[in-house]
Design an enzyme around this catalytic site. Structure first.
Site, PDB file in Angstrom:
ATOM      1  NE  ARG A   1       3.003  -2.987   1.773  1.00 15.87           N
ATOM      2  CZ  ARG A   1       3.997  -2.104   1.817  1.00 15.87           C
ATOM      3  NH1 ARG A   1       4.713  -1.991   2.929  1.00 15.87           N
ATOM      4  NH2 ARG A   1       4.280  -1.346   0.775  1.00 15.87           N
TER       5      ARG A   1
ATOM      6  CE  LYS B   1       3.589  -5.393  -1.269  1.00 14.83           C
ATOM      7  NZ  LYS B   1       2.836  -5.037  -2.499  1.00 14.83           N
TER       8      LYS B   1
ATOM      9  CG  HIS C   1      -4.284  -3.637   1.268  1.00 12.59           C
ATOM     10  ND1 HIS C   1      -3.060  -3.865   1.860  1.00 12.59           N
ATOM     11  CD2 HIS C   1      -4.021  -2.903   0.158  1.00 12.59           C
ATOM     12  CE1 HIS C   1      -2.097  -3.314   1.128  1.00 12.59           C
ATOM     13  NE2 HIS C   1      -2.664  -2.713   0.095  1.00 12.59           N
TER      14      HIS C   1
ATOM     15  NE  ARG D   1      -0.405  -0.330   2.356  1.00 12.12           N
ATOM     16  CZ  ARG D   1       0.785   0.188   2.688  1.00 12.12           C
ATOM     17  NH1 ARG D   1       1.047   0.473   3.944  1.00 12.12           N
ATOM     18  NH2 ARG D   1       1.699   0.420   1.769  1.00 12.12           N
TER      19      ARG D   1
ATOM     20  CG  HIS E   1       3.467   3.172  -1.854  1.00 15.28           C
ATOM     21  ND1 HIS E   1       2.325   3.929  -2.072  1.00 15.28           N
ATOM     22  CD2 HIS E   1       3.017   1.959  -1.435  1.00 15.28           C
ATOM     23  CE1 HIS E   1       1.251   3.216  -1.796  1.00 15.28           C
ATOM     24  NE2 HIS E   1       1.642   2.016  -1.417  1.00 15.28           N
TER      25      HIS E   1
ATOM     26  CE1 TYR F   1      -4.887   4.607  -1.266  1.00 18.03           C
ATOM     27  CE2 TYR F   1      -2.552   4.744  -1.736  1.00 18.03           C
ATOM     28  CZ  TYR F   1      -3.643   4.026  -1.296  1.00 18.03           C
ATOM     29  OH  TYR F   1      -3.483   2.722  -0.885  1.00 18.03           O
TER      30      TYR F   1
END
Length: 306
Positions: A147, A178, A247, A250, A273, A282
């Site tokens: 990120r 995150k 992004h 990514r 994630h 994806y």
């Protein structure tokens, strides 16, 4: 506006201290509620669930998206919740009414060829120090799936205060993602080589703060906006026919890795994630890729001229 709406907006402004733009959005959505109620000949305090369902369906038929309807219904729901606390309604007519589920947009990714085109670009007319830095940034974004916040948060070395760093000997990046979750990401050969080239010239930009891995011309830590602007200019110079942002690299990392490996769980771990459902988007990109290959190559995919 009707008096109850005026009082509710004043409540949001004074007691909830909502921002001006947010208040304007609430006012817009509540004016819409007033108009629909007036058109239906019903007072705001007398609105029932069947009214709200019909109005929601009407707005959807007029072209409102699921996301927009969700916002409108949220504003209405909050209004009636407040009226209930004031003792002006017994039931909230919006409670339980949900907007149609909005289709989740597919992330935009570069093709493998475009990614290679961007990564292999050599700008001879650029300051060689900045060129080395920018090539390293592209390699880490695309090669590691970082990120933008993780990238600019990297320090040149591990420390007690470092949010992230790269261990070249171990060929891995330690990043803080995150939710303040730390993860290790493999650093490939191309990214490692780009990093070595950048580290060789990086001292020329070091001034007061030696910690950040990526520095601007003034010797301060590179900001996300600076990275976006440099990446956009680099993509234009590479002739990539789309607006490239961090992004997107990514997304490209995840999509191309999934196309090659088919290992969704591994891609989830590499991206950091928390939920596999976030990574599953994806698989739709991967299916699109397979469909294009099928359309281009399979003899039954296209009609033959007879």
């Amino acid at each position: 506006m009707d008096a109850p709406v005026e009082r509710y907006l004043e409540h949001l402004r004074v007691e909830r201290r909502m921002a001006v733009l947010t208040l304007e959005t609430y006012a817009h959505d509540l004016r819409l509620l007033q108009a629909l109620a007036a058109e239906g000949g019903v007072a705001l305090e007398a609105v029932q669930v069947h009214h709200v369902r019909r109005w929601s369906a009407t707005l959807h038929a007029q072209g409102r998206t699921g996301r927009t309807l969700a916002r409108i219904l949220s504003a209405w729901r909050g209004f009636y919740r407040w009226l209930g606390r004031q003792g002006q309604v017994k039931l909230n007519p919006v409670e339980g009414v949900r907007a149609p589920k909005a289709p989740r947009p597919l992330p935009k990714a570069l093709s493998v060829e475009q990614s290679m085109q961007l990564a292999d670009l050599q700008c001879d007319d650029t300051d060689p120090v900045l060129e080395a830095r920018d090539r390293c940034i592209v390699e880490l974004l695309y090669g590691c799936g970082l990120r933008i916040s993780e990238l600019v948060g990297l320090d040149v070395a591990a420390s007690a205060t470092a949010r992230g760093w790269i261990d070249l000997d171990a060929a891995e990046a330690q990043v803080l993602g995150k939710g303040s979750k730390r993860r290790a990401v493999p650093v490939g050969r191309a990214a490692a080589e780009a990093l070595r080239q950048w580290l060789a010239v990086r001292p020329q930009l070091v001034k007061d703060d030696p910690a950040p891995l990526f520095l601007g011309a003034r010797g301060t830590r590179l900001t996300p906006q600076q990275v976006r602007l440099r990446l956009k200019a680099r993509a234009l110079a590479a002739g990539v026919p789309t607006h490239v942002h961090p992004h997107m690299l990514r997304h490209s990392f995840a999509s191309h890795l999934l196309q090659s490996s088919g290992d969704l769980r591994a891609v989830q771990d590499l991206l950091g994630h928390a939920s596999i459902s976030t990574t599953q988007v994806y698989t739709r990109l991967d299916f699109q890729h397979l469909a294009k290959v099928y359309d281009a190559a399979h003899p039954r995919a296209t009609k033959r001229n007879t």
